[in-house]
Write an enzyme that holds these catalytic residues in place. Structure first.
Site, mmCIF file in Angstrom:
data_model
loop_
_atom_site.group_PDB
_atom_site.id
_atom_site.type_symbol
_atom_site.label_atom_id
_atom_site.label_comp_id
_atom_site.label_asym_id
_atom_site.label_seq_id
_atom_site.Cartn_x
_atom_site.Cartn_y
_atom_site.Cartn_z
ATOM 1 N N GLY A 10 3.181 -0.025 11.610
ATOM 2 C CA GLY A 10 2.416 1.057 12.221
ATOM 3 C C GLY A 10 3.267 1.844 13.198
ATOM 4 O O GLY A 10 4.472 1.647 13.261
ATOM 5 N N GLU B 133 13.150 2.165 14.334
ATOM 6 C CA GLU B 133 12.962 3.173 13.291
ATOM 7 C C GLU B 133 12.643 4.510 13.984
ATOM 8 O O GLU B 133 13.423 5.452 13.923
ATOM 9 C CB GLU B 133 11.813 2.751 12.360
ATOM 10 N N ASP C 136 0.820 -1.220 0.000
ATOM 11 C CA ASP C 136 0.000 0.000 0.000
ATOM 12 C C ASP C 136 0.852 1.268 0.000
ATOM 13 O O ASP C 136 0.323 2.372 0.108
ATOM 14 C CB ASP C 136 -0.991 -0.005 1.171
ATOM 15 N N ASP D 208 10.982 0.416 1.237
ATOM 16 C CA ASP D 208 9.888 0.713 2.177
ATOM 17 C C ASP D 208 8.630 1.108 1.399
ATOM 18 O O ASP D 208 7.748 0.285 1.227
ATOM 19 C CB ASP D 208 10.283 1.793 3.176
#
Ligand SMILES: O=c1[nH]cnc2c1ncn2[C@@H]1O[C@H](CO)[C@@H](O)[C@H]1O
Ligand SMILES: [Zn+2]
Length: 362
Positions: free
Chosen positions: A181, A211, A23, A300
């Protein structure tokens, strides 16, 4: 003669991608087409160029939370089977056209249920799309294999259900599991049950960790949850001290990660956007590669970061001077770290990657 390292020649080199969100990789025009077909009226632009710029600018926020807000529009137009099949097929085609020979693409099935699909139907649609895309790529002369990683969203409480789904489809090219998320406030141990289940099932998983949050997240992911790889993991540099003469001292966690050859799924462009590094030159990938961590290079989100495997490699070549031997090293590292059987990984390394780079280095 050795082929010069340039964007175009990098495209022709075999590449392996372990961290790419389905997505986060839509073609801008596809977002527009799907929005029109579904009557989705929230898009900020209906011109492909302007929309592409909008995604890139909006994701350039310096914060992971704001970066993730842009996904409402891609997720918003992927709520029916046809949309999922199309997005997955185009993903396979685009990666193959960029010279990616093996990719693990991830997404969270629970995000695509607003139109009434079950999580099973979501997975079947995406798998069908990947197979279709592989066929089209082959016809175009680009061979690719796509493995799927199913994500659970950290802020929801469906990790065990999604882990079971991943195990259920393990013989249909679903090769592993992940949690994605917002990281701050959602430590990996919240989903410990799911990880313990996966380990009992001898199933593979990676975890987004290190991250937007530092060492505690990485430590939990590895030592409590048993992650085989780290999604990003860049903050492992917080456990490395570099002296003025350039010598590095590794703390216990950084040593463990390096000693155990735990793969780092580094995503340089994405990290610049979420604020994990200020510039590519200052990105920890330089240090981590020099110290011979198991470094892999990844995209990513190709839409939000306006990047591809080839553009990431080209940027690293320009910034750090990496040549073909380094690019081959990243690629072999990634293939060694793939969630495929040992014999399958070896075959890609020996039959595709090594000969591919040998041609360029001759
Ligand atoms: O870099 C990231 N860190 C954490 N989560 C991410 C990142 N990129 C995307 N997603 C999240 O993963 C979901 C499934 O693909 C996306 O919907 C997005 O919310
Ligand atoms: Zn990610």
């Amino acid at each position: 003669m050795v082929t010069p390292v340039r964007f175009e020649t990098i495209r022709s080199a075999p590449k392996v991608l372990l961290h790419d969100h389905l997505d986060g990789g839509l073609r801008p025009q596809t977002v527009i087409d799907l929005a029109a077909a579904a009557g989705y009226s929230e898009l900020p632009h209906t011109d492909a160029r302007e929309l592409a710029d909008w995604f890139r600018r909006s994701a350039d926020s310096g914060s992971l939370e704001r970066y993730l807000e842009t996904f409402s529009h891609t997720v918003g137009v992927m709520q029916n089977r046809d949309a999922l099949v199309r997005v997955a097929a185009e993903c396979a085609e685009d990666l193959a056209a960029d010279g990616v020979v093996y990719a693990e693409v991830r997404y969270a099935p629970e995000l695509f249920q607003e139109g009434g699909l079950s999580i099973d139907e979501v997975v079947r649609a995406v798998q069908d799309g990947f197979r279709e895309g592989e066929r089209r790529a082959e016809t175009a002369g680009n061979r690719i294999r796509i493995g799927t990683l199913l994500c659970a969203m950290r802020q929801n409480a469906r990790a065990s259900e999604i882990a079971e789904l991943a195990v259920g489809y393990r013989d249909s090219e679903v090769v592993g599991f992940d949690i994605a998320g917002p990281e701050a406030g959602f430590p990996p141990t919240r989903n410990l049950d799911a990880f313990e289940y996966l380990r009992r099932q001898n199933a593979h998983f990676t975890i987004h960790a290190g991250e937007a949050f530092g060492l505690p997240s990485i430590w939990e992911a590895i030592q409590h949850c048993g992650a085989e790889r780290l999604g990003h993991g860049v903050r492992i540099v917080d456990d490395i001290e570099v002296g003025e003469d350039g010598t590095a001292r590794l703390g216990r966690l950084a040593s463990y990660v390096r000693d155990r050859r735990i793969p780092l799924e580094l995503c340089p462009s994405s990290n610049l956007q979420t604020g994990a590094a200020a510039s590519l030159a200052e990105h920890p990938i330089g240090l981590l590669a020099r110290l011979r961590f198991r470094v892999t290079v990844n995209t990513d989100n190709r839409l939000m970061s306006h990047c591809s495997m080839s553009s990431e490699f080209a940027a690293l070549h320009e910034t750090f001077g990496y040549g073909w031997d380094d690019l081959r090293w990243f690629t072999v590292n990634a293939m060694k770290s793939a969630f495929l059987g040992f014999d399958e990984r070896l075959a890609v390394i020996e039959d595709v990657i090594k000969p591919g780079y040998a041609r360029l280095m001759r």
